[in-house]
Scaffold this motif. Structure first.
Motif, PDB file in Angstrom:
ATOM      1  N   VAL A   1     -30.780-125.913  -6.713  1.00  0.00           N
ATOM      2  CA  VAL A   1     -29.448-126.294  -6.864  1.00  0.00           C
ATOM      3  C   VAL A   1     -29.095-127.119  -5.878  1.00  0.00           C
TER       4      VAL A   1
ATOM      5  N   LYS B   1     -26.595-129.872  -6.095  1.00  0.00           N
ATOM      6  CA  LYS B   1     -25.182-130.304  -6.163  1.00  0.00           C
ATOM      7  C   LYS B   1     -24.506-130.623  -4.688  1.00  0.00           C
TER       8      LYS B   1
ATOM      9  N   ASN C   1     -24.151-129.567 -11.190  1.00  0.00           N
ATOM     10  CA  ASN C   1     -22.896-129.238 -11.929  1.00  0.00           C
ATOM     11  C   ASN C   1     -21.967-130.253 -12.152  1.00  0.00           C
TER      12      ASN C   1
ATOM     13  N   ILE D   1     -25.912-126.953 -14.408  1.00  0.00           N
ATOM     14  CA  ILE D   1     -25.503-125.536 -14.565  1.00  0.00           C
ATOM     15  C   ILE D   1     -23.947-125.472 -14.550  1.00  0.00           C
TER      16      ILE D   1
ATOM     17  N   MET E   1     -27.542-116.881 -19.485  1.00  0.00           N
ATOM     18  CA  MET E   1     -27.213-117.261 -17.992  1.00  0.00           C
ATOM     19  C   MET E   1     -25.845-116.655 -17.748  1.00  0.00           C
TER      20      MET E   1
ATOM     21  N   MET F   1     -23.545-115.241 -13.844  1.00  0.00           N
ATOM     22  CA  MET F   1     -23.033-115.077 -12.753  1.00  0.00           C
ATOM     23  C   MET F   1     -22.593-113.907 -12.100  1.00  0.00           C
TER      24      MET F   1
ATOM     25  N   MET G   1     -28.727-116.033  -7.576  1.00  0.00           N
ATOM     26  CA  MET G   1     -28.274-117.308  -6.692  1.00  0.00           C
ATOM     27  C   MET G   1     -28.663-116.885  -5.291  1.00  0.00           C
ATOM     28  N   SER G   2     -28.533-117.880  -4.233  1.00  0.00           N
ATOM     29  CA  SER G   2     -29.227-117.542  -2.996  1.00  0.00           C
ATOM     30  C   SER G   2     -28.805-116.027  -2.604  1.00  0.00           C
TER      31      SER G   2
ATOM     32  N   ARG H   1     -31.066-119.785  -9.647  1.00  0.00           N
ATOM     33  CA  ARG H   1     -30.561-120.914  -9.370  1.00  0.00           C
ATOM     34  C   ARG H   1     -30.273-120.780  -7.757  1.00  0.00           C
ATOM     35  N   VAL H   2     -30.997-121.534  -7.080  1.00  0.00           N
ATOM     36  CA  VAL H   2     -30.870-121.239  -5.674  1.00  0.00           C
ATOM     37  C   VAL H   2     -30.333-122.725  -5.119  1.00  0.00           C
ATOM     38  N   GLY H   3     -29.346-122.729  -4.250  1.00  0.00           N
ATOM     39  CA  GLY H   3     -28.874-123.771  -3.644  1.00  0.00           C
ATOM     40  C   GLY H   3     -28.988-123.793  -1.906  1.00  0.00           C
ATOM     41  N   SER H   4     -27.947-123.090  -1.537  1.00  0.00           N
ATOM     42  CA  SER H   4     -27.826-123.072  -0.294  1.00  0.00           C
ATOM     43  C   SER H   4     -29.002-122.469   0.792  1.00  0.00           C
TER      44      SER H   4
ATOM     45  N   ARG I   1     -23.041-125.837   1.609  1.00  0.00           N
ATOM     46  CA  ARG I   1     -22.338-127.136   1.082  1.00  0.00           C
ATOM     47  C   ARG I   1     -20.890-127.026   1.916  1.00  0.00           C
TER      48      ARG I   1
HETATM   49  C1  LIG Z   1     -23.840-123.783  -6.950  1.00  0.00           C
HETATM   50  C2  LIG Z   1     -24.423-122.820  -8.068  1.00  0.00           C
HETATM   51  C3  LIG Z   1     -25.512-122.143  -7.798  1.00  0.00           C
HETATM   52  C4  LIG Z   1     -26.217-122.270  -6.342  1.00  0.00           C
HETATM   53  O1  LIG Z   1     -25.509-121.290  -5.516  1.00  0.00           O
HETATM   54  P1  LIG Z   1     -26.073-120.961  -4.012  1.00  0.00           P
HETATM   55  O2  LIG Z   1     -25.284-119.774  -3.737  1.00  0.00           O
HETATM   56  O3  LIG Z   1     -25.779-122.083  -3.096  1.00  0.00           O
HETATM   57  O4  LIG Z   1     -27.490-120.806  -4.339  1.00  0.00           O
HETATM   58  C5  LIG Z   1     -26.087-121.408  -8.888  1.00  0.00           C
HETATM   59  N1  LIG Z   1     -25.393-121.361  -9.872  1.00  0.00           N
HETATM   60  C6  LIG Z   1     -24.447-121.903 -10.220  1.00  0.00           C
HETATM   61  C7  LIG Z   1     -23.910-121.808 -11.860  1.00  0.00           C
HETATM   62  C8  LIG Z   1     -23.715-122.817  -9.069  1.00  0.00           C
HETATM   63  O5  LIG Z   1     -22.680-123.386  -9.601  1.00  0.00           O
END
Ligand SMILES: *Cc1c(COP(=O)(O)O)cnc(C)c1O
Length: 216
Positions: free
Chosen positions: A24, A26, A47, A68, A154, A156, A190-191, A206-209, A215
């Motif tokens: 991820v 963004k 996003n 996403i 999907m 969260m 996620m993370s 879905r992994v970002g940070s 961020r």
């Molecule tokens: C931002 C986001 C993520 C990633 O989140 P992290 O905590 O940074 O891994 C995953 N899924 C969705 C839908 C997001 O908006």
């Protein structure tokens, strides 16, 4: 800065299990996406439509872009030419618009239906009854929806330290997923909670940070 060690560690965990990693990206610059791309990463998640379009135009065409975020119907046309998978579909009307734009592009666009599993009111998504209604509508109109393919679900989990609660939410989503044998993708984790998600049956995280840092 991309955390290369975290990336390699994560891939080592995921690959034997066949779990797909969506990185991820963004708010993160194109240069950092290129760094992960150079390590072999091809699935990236964004996003925001405008940001996605700009990044898509600057980066290699073999990237699989995942949308996403919450997609507004009037913006589908901008991503329809190239989007790989849309994760957050939460209405039949949005599905119809994706189909309409996909048809114009002569494409079939993969979609995931977003399910509301968290306690928080603010998170988008369908409940089990609404999901059933959407599938009923899809089957009743399947002749008119030739350019979308609903591939999975999907969700969260709640933003909480309570791992047991997170686990129960993922389990609830997995149980819904198992009710529909045509579905193949379960996008959860996620993370902060991907390990629990995988234990509960996720096959796409879905992994970002964890990869790109926090961020701002
Ligand atoms: C931002 C986001 C993520 C990633 O989140 P992290 O905590 O940074 O891994 C995953 N899924 C969705 C839908 C997001 O908006």
């Amino acid at each position: 800065m991309v955390n290369q060690d975290a990336y390699h560690q994560l891939k080592k965990e995921l690959d034997p299990k066949g779990v797909t990693l969506v990185a991820v990206s963004k708010t993160k610059p194109v240069a950092e996406i290129q760094d992960l791309y150079a390590l072999g990463q091809r699935d990236f998640g964004e996003n925001y439509v405008q940001e996605l379009i700009e990044k898509h135009s600057q980066l290699p065409s073999d990237i699989h872009w995942h949308f996403i975020g919450h997609l507004q119907r009037n913006k589908v046309k901008y991503i329809a030419p190239f989007i790989h998978l849309i994760h957050g579909v939460d209405s039949y009307k949005l599905l119809e618009e994706i189909n309409r734009q996909a048809e114009k592009q002569n494409r079939i666009i993969g979609c995931l239906l977003q399910i509301h599993i968290a306690e928080e009111e603010t998170k988008f998504g369908l409940d089990a009854t609404e999901l059933e209604q959407i599938f009923t509508a899809i089957h009743a109109n399947s002749g008119n929806l030739k350019n979308v393919q609903v591939k999975g679900l999907m969700g969260m989990a709640s933003f909480t330290e309570d791992n047991e609660k997170v686990r129960q939410e993922f389990l609830a989503l997995k149980n819904l997923f198992d009710k529909y044998s045509s579905l193949t993708i379960l996008s959860m984790g996620m993370s902060s909670d991907y390990q629990i998600a995988i234990e509960e049956g996720s096959n796409m995280i879905r992994v970002g940070s964890l990869l790109f840092g926090e961020r701002t």
